[in-house]
Design a protein around this motif. Structure first.
Motif, PDB file in Angstrom:
ATOM      1  N   ARG A 299     -39.697  15.737  20.151  1.00 54.59           N
ATOM      2  CA  ARG A 299     -40.577  14.687  19.632  1.00 54.59           C
ATOM      3  C   ARG A 299     -41.300  13.985  20.769  1.00 54.59           C
ATOM      4  O   ARG A 299     -42.494  13.684  20.699  1.00 54.59           O
ATOM      5  N   GLY A 300     -40.565  13.731  21.865  1.00 55.19           N
ATOM      6  CA  GLY A 300     -41.175  13.059  23.001  1.00 55.19           C
ATOM      7  C   GLY A 300     -42.260  13.901  23.639  1.00 55.19           C
ATOM      8  O   GLY A 300     -43.321  13.389  24.015  1.00 55.19           O
ATOM      9  N   MET A 301     -42.014  15.212  23.763  1.00 62.21           N
ATOM     10  CA  MET A 301     -43.011  16.085  24.364  1.00 62.21           C
ATOM     11  C   MET A 301     -44.265  16.146  23.505  1.00 62.21           C
ATOM     12  O   MET A 301     -45.396  16.188  24.020  1.00 62.21           O
ATOM     13  N   THR A 302     -44.086  16.122  22.185  1.00 59.13           N
ATOM     14  CA  THR A 302     -45.238  16.117  21.277  1.00 59.13           C
ATOM     15  C   THR A 302     -46.074  14.866  21.484  1.00 59.13           C
ATOM     16  O   THR A 302     -47.321  14.921  21.513  1.00 59.13           O
ATOM     17  N   GLN A 303     -45.413  13.730  21.628  1.00 58.16           N
ATOM     18  CA  GLN A 303     -46.140  12.474  21.840  1.00 58.16           C
ATOM     19  C   GLN A 303     -46.863  12.458  23.181  1.00 58.16           C
ATOM     20  O   GLN A 303     -47.996  11.987  23.282  1.00 58.16           O
ATOM     21  N   ILE A 304     -46.218  12.964  24.209  1.00 59.15           N
ATOM     22  CA  ILE A 304     -46.847  13.003  25.527  1.00 59.15           C
ATOM     23  C   ILE A 304     -48.088  13.882  25.486  1.00 59.15           C
ATOM     24  O   ILE A 304     -49.168  13.500  25.966  1.00 59.15           O
ATOM     25  N   ALA A 305     -47.955  15.066  24.903  1.00 65.10           N
ATOM     26  CA  ALA A 305     -49.087  15.992  24.844  1.00 65.10           C
ATOM     27  C   ALA A 305     -50.244  15.414  24.042  1.00 65.10           C
ATOM     28  O   ALA A 305     -51.421  15.615  24.382  1.00 65.10           O
ATOM     29  N   ALA A 306     -49.919  14.671  22.984  1.00 66.24           N
ATOM     30  CA  ALA A 306     -50.972  14.083  22.150  1.00 66.24           C
ATOM     31  C   ALA A 306     -51.799  13.061  22.922  1.00 66.24           C
ATOM     32  O   ALA A 306     -52.969  12.819  22.582  1.00 66.24           O
ATOM     33  N   ALA A 307     -51.198  12.460  23.937  1.00 64.42           N
ATOM     34  CA  ALA A 307     -51.910  11.456  24.734  1.00 64.42           C
ATOM     35  C   ALA A 307     -52.720  12.081  25.862  1.00 64.42           C
ATOM     36  O   ALA A 307     -53.343  11.349  26.634  1.00 64.42           O
ATOM     37  N   LEU A 308     -52.713  13.420  25.955  1.00 61.59           N
ATOM     38  CA  LEU A 308     -53.373  14.095  27.079  1.00 61.59           C
ATOM     39  C   LEU A 308     -54.430  15.099  26.617  1.00 61.59           C
ATOM     40  O   LEU A 308     -54.417  16.273  27.028  1.00 61.59           O
ATOM     41  N   PRO A 309     -55.365  14.683  25.782  1.00 59.55           N
ATOM     42  CA  PRO A 309     -56.419  15.625  25.385  1.00 59.55           C
ATOM     43  C   PRO A 309     -57.270  16.012  26.596  1.00 59.55           C
ATOM     44  O   PRO A 309     -57.484  15.217  27.513  1.00 59.55           O
ATOM     45  N   GLY A 310     -57.725  17.244  26.605  1.00 56.70           N
ATOM     46  CA  GLY A 310     -58.564  17.706  27.704  1.00 56.70           C
ATOM     47  C   GLY A 310     -57.810  18.101  28.939  1.00 56.70           C
ATOM     48  O   GLY A 310     -58.402  18.454  29.960  1.00 56.70           O
ATOM     49  N   ARG A 311     -56.466  18.063  28.878  1.00 55.06           N
ATOM     50  CA  ARG A 311     -55.624  18.519  29.983  1.00 55.06           C
ATOM     51  C   ARG A 311     -54.742  19.650  29.477  1.00 55.06           C
ATOM     52  O   ARG A 311     -54.370  19.681  28.306  1.00 55.06           O
ATOM     53  N   GLU A 312     -54.374  20.541  30.370  1.00 58.22           N
ATOM     54  CA  GLU A 312     -53.508  21.652  29.992  1.00 58.22           C
ATOM     55  C   GLU A 312     -52.061  21.279  30.302  1.00 58.22           C
ATOM     56  O   GLU A 312     -51.721  20.961  31.448  1.00 58.22           O
ATOM     57  N   VAL A 313     -51.216  21.295  29.288  1.00 60.71           N
ATOM     58  CA  VAL A 313     -49.797  20.970  29.431  1.00 60.71           C
ATOM     59  C   VAL A 313     -49.015  22.279  29.456  1.00 60.71           C
ATOM     60  O   VAL A 313     -49.107  23.089  28.527  1.00 60.71           O
ATOM     61  N   VAL A 314     -48.259  22.516  30.540  1.00 57.32           N
ATOM     62  CA  VAL A 314     -47.552  23.794  30.703  1.00 57.32           C
ATOM     63  C   VAL A 314     -46.086  23.559  31.056  1.00 57.32           C
ATOM     64  O   VAL A 314     -45.697  22.484  31.518  1.00 57.32           O
ATOM     65  N   ASN A 315     -45.292  24.595  30.822  1.00 55.90           N
ATOM     66  CA  ASN A 315     -43.870  24.551  31.160  1.00 55.90           C
ATOM     67  C   ASN A 315     -43.694  24.905  32.640  1.00 55.90           C
ATOM     68  O   ASN A 315     -44.025  26.014  33.062  1.00 55.90           O
ATOM     69  N   ALA A 316     -43.179  23.972  33.417  1.00 57.79           N
ATOM     70  CA  ALA A 316     -42.938  24.207  34.849  1.00 57.79           C
ATOM     71  C   ALA A 316     -41.452  24.259  35.149  1.00 57.79           C
ATOM     72  O   ALA A 316     -41.022  23.986  36.272  1.00 57.79           O
ATOM     73  N   ALA A 317     -40.646  24.607  34.142  1.00 58.15           N
ATOM     74  CA  ALA A 317     -39.202  24.699  34.358  1.00 58.15           C
ATOM     75  C   ALA A 317     -38.895  25.737  35.419  1.00 58.15           C
ATOM     76  O   ALA A 317     -39.548  26.773  35.514  1.00 58.15           O
ATOM     77  N   GLY A 318     -37.885  25.459  36.231  1.00 58.27           N
ATOM     78  CA  GLY A 318     -37.455  26.408  37.249  1.00 58.27           C
ATOM     79  C   GLY A 318     -38.284  26.396  38.507  1.00 58.27           C
ATOM     80  O   GLY A 318     -38.124  27.284  39.349  1.00 58.27           O
ATOM     81  N   LEU A 319     -39.135  25.413  38.686  1.00 56.36           N
ATOM     82  CA  LEU A 319     -39.948  25.357  39.900  1.00 56.36           C
ATOM     83  C   LEU A 319     -39.144  24.811  41.073  1.00 56.36           C
ATOM     84  O   LEU A 319     -39.209  25.342  42.184  1.00 56.36           O
ATOM     85  N   ILE A 320     -38.376  23.752  40.854  1.00 62.03           N
ATOM     86  CA  ILE A 320     -37.631  23.102  41.945  1.00 62.03           C
ATOM     87  C   ILE A 320     -36.304  23.800  42.224  1.00 62.03           C
ATOM     88  O   ILE A 320     -35.883  23.915  43.381  1.00 62.03           O
ATOM     89  N   GLU A 321     -35.633  24.279  41.178  1.00 65.52           N
ATOM     90  CA  GLU A 321     -34.261  24.756  41.326  1.00 65.52           C
ATOM     91  C   GLU A 321     -34.085  25.836  42.396  1.00 65.52           C
ATOM     92  O   GLU A 321     -33.113  25.772  43.175  1.00 65.52           O
ATOM     93  N   PRO A 322     -34.965  26.845  42.499  1.00 65.23           N
ATOM     94  CA  PRO A 322     -34.764  27.835  43.563  1.00 65.23           C
ATOM     95  C   PRO A 322     -34.816  27.234  44.967  1.00 65.23           C
ATOM     96  O   PRO A 322     -34.166  27.750  45.887  1.00 65.23           O
ATOM     97  N   MET A 323     -35.555  26.147  45.142  1.00 63.27           N
ATOM     98  CA  MET A 323     -35.613  25.495  46.452  1.00 63.27           C
ATOM     99  C   MET A 323     -34.266  24.873  46.822  1.00 63.27           C
ATOM    100  O   MET A 323     -33.939  24.730  48.000  1.00 63.27           O
ATOM    101  N   ARG A 324     -33.491  24.499  45.814  1.00 64.23           N
ATOM    102  CA  ARG A 324     -32.222  23.818  46.044  1.00 64.23           C
ATOM    103  C   ARG A 324     -31.071  24.782  46.314  1.00 64.23           C
ATOM    104  O   ARG A 324     -29.969  24.336  46.676  1.00 64.23           O
ATOM    105  N   ALA A 325     -31.278  26.083  46.122  1.00 64.64           N
ATOM    106  CA  ALA A 325     -30.163  27.024  46.161  1.00 64.64           C
ATOM    107  C   ALA A 325     -29.512  27.104  47.535  1.00 64.64           C
ATOM    108  O   ALA A 325     -28.281  27.106  47.654  1.00 64.64           O
ATOM    109  N   VAL A 326     -30.298  27.184  48.593  1.00 60.68           N
ATOM    110  CA  VAL A 326     -29.758  27.280  49.956  1.00 60.68           C
ATOM    111  C   VAL A 326     -29.720  25.884  50.577  1.00 60.68           C
ATOM    112  O   VAL A 326     -30.757  25.228  50.696  1.00 60.68           O
TER     113      VAL A 326
END
Length: 491
Positions: free
Chosen positions: A230-257
């Motif tokens: 529900r929260g993600m839906t509300q956030i996206a609704a407030a961002l017309p004209g912007r592309e909202v994408v899934n960036a999961a897993g971007l930071i985690e590989p940096m933390r491995a070592v």
């Protein structure tokens, strides 16, 4: 009660335990006053709630005293308890001491390296902004060590490295302290302070809209439950004209070592876990309950330097311990039954967990056999796991040993999970690294895991002879200096 004498297993590598120290690297300030403030922060690494701090030699204590500060030995210091650091009694002439309330656990050069890696990965994924709401991830990238659990809180980071903090208004006092303390305060600013009468997710979306212009591409961490649907839906609704994408897993590989600074904190955590476990078991009195043992364990860990736990220790006894992740009740500890203790004391929000099994009086054959199988799996892992292996192959080493002893059906878990940064509600880095069947990720030096050959036998309980390890260039380093033996307590 006193622990029985141990016969250390020869297969266990020597544990390397070091003092919590770090190198120095220069930090420039835009004014003499700011330089003074930053130097004080870096020299003291003040941490509230504990006298265990992380000093960096930027300026001497004599310099501090000469600037109007009163310096005293840490609380709890005595002739038989050596000092682990210094505390500052506030005396800043300008009154700008707010920044000293937020500990900075890493040098500017290390945080800068992490930030640069993030910027490079954002460029690769064509992201103009990313919103980090997982405390482990925004701590790793920015050095902000506070896990805000109530309300909405996160860091919106732009492709050029600027950080806009968005969250509940009452929690922004922490961000203001960070800005005062941080070497890069000019890159941090408050993006939005959300009042309690606002809808938090709609407010987050509106705040992002004022920062990210039309046509930008914005990444969100959608793999973890930091934003409900529900929260993600509300956030996206407030961002017309912007592309909202899934960036999961971007930071985690940096933390491995882990870096050497991160490993320093983890070694100290492992030392605290071992010391607290020994002291809590030694301090048991006849008739003690599970709750008494838990209180002793937590108390000793805190006095030794542990920060607030992200997840309470697990303390359980008897056949009930076969119920996974059961923890203490007021039930008295019974002679001849399994007693489990597991804890992960945070140091600078890093931890090295430890699980040990004990018994009051002589253990029965069923307990000995169960523990021996768990211990054999652990020793096989310590002997054979090393760099270049896949996580799948490392798991197979432990699993084959337990299978050969006839306990495969009692070993339902992966052999090890990643550990490092932890904030509530968990202490694992399962989403960063995991030694489990099917995971073909190669092991690299600097990766850290909690090796957990946990065996569950109904009617007897759980036996897990664990060890936190760091992959090295030629094997593993153990980070929890406690012998991998069944602890027999003498009434």
């Amino acid at each position: 009660m006193k622990c029985a004498e141990f016969q250390p297993a020869t297969a266990v590598p020597d544990t390397k335990v070091g003092d919590v120290t770090s190198g120095t690297c220069s930090a420039r300030a835009r004014s003499a006053e700011r330089h003074h403030q930053v130097a004080l922060t870096r020299a003291l690494r003040v941490r509230v709630r504990s006298n265990f701090c992380f000093p960096l030699p930027c300026i001497g204590l004599e310099d501090l005293a000469g600037r109007g500060h009163q310096i005293s030995a840490p609380l709890g210091s005595s002739a038989d308890r050596p000092s682990t650091g210094w505390r500052l009694i506030w005396g800043e002439p300008s009154g700008r001491c707010l920044g000293l309330m937020i500990p900075q656990h890493f040098e500017k050069c290390e945080i800068d390296r992490r930030g640069q890696r993030l910027i490079e990965e954002m460029a690769r994924r064509r992201l103009d902004f990313i919103l980090l709401m997982d405390p482990c991830n925004y701590y790793y990238v920015t050095g902000f060590p506070i896990g805000v659990l109530k309300g909405t809180f996160g860091a919106l980071i732009s492709a050029d490295g600027n950080v806009f903090w968005i969250g509940r208004k009452t929690d922004m006092s922490n961000v203001k302290a960070l800005i005062e303390a941080d070497w890069s305060g000019d890159r941090h600013e408050i993006g939005a302070e959300i009042a309690d009468d606002q809808d938090p997710y709609a407010a987050v979306g509106e705040a992002i809209a004022t920062i990210a212009p039309h046509g930008t591409r914005i990444g969100f961490e959608l793999a973890k439950a930091v934003i409900p649907p529900r929260g993600m839906t509300q956030i996206a609704a407030a961002l017309p004209g912007r592309e909202v994408v899934n960036a999961a897993g971007l930071i985690e590989p940096m933390r491995a070592v882990k870096s050497e600074a991160e490993l320093t904190y983890m070694r100290r955590s492992g030392q605290i876990a071992a010391e607290a476990t020994r002291a809590a078991l030694d301090g048991l009195l006849p008739g003690a309950s599970e709750a008494d043992l838990a209180a002793n364990l937590i108390g000793h860990a805190i006095r030794a330097g542990a920060e607030p736990f992200s997840l309470e220790p697990f303390v359980c006894s008897g056949p009930r311990s076969a119920l996974a992740h059961s923890t203490w009740t007021m039930a008295p500890l019974q002679s001849g039954t399994i007693i489990n203790t597991e804890l992960a004391p945070p140091v600078a929000r890093y931890s090295a967990p430890l699980f040990r099994v004990s018994v009051i009086g002589p253990p029965g054959d069923d307990i000995c056999r169960l523990h021996d199988a768990s211990r054999a799996g652990l020793l096989a892992g310590l002997e054979s796991i090393g760099p270049g292996m896949t996580c799948h192959d490392a798991d197979a080493v432990v699993r084959a040993t337990i299978d050969r002893l006839g306990y495969a059906g009692m070993f339902p878990v992966r052999a090890a999970y990643g550990v490092g940064i932890n904030f509530a509600p968990d202490w694992s880095e399962e989403n960063v690294a995991s030694i489990r069947p099917g995971n073909q990720t190669p092991l690299e030096p600097g990766m850290c895991f909690h090796l957990v050959p946990a065996l569950y036998q109904p009617g007897v309980g759980c036996a897990c002879c664990s060890m936190t390890i760091c992959i090295t260039s030629d094997g593993v380093e153990t980070l929890t200096p406690f012998e991998p033996e069944l602890v027999v307590l003498h009434p």
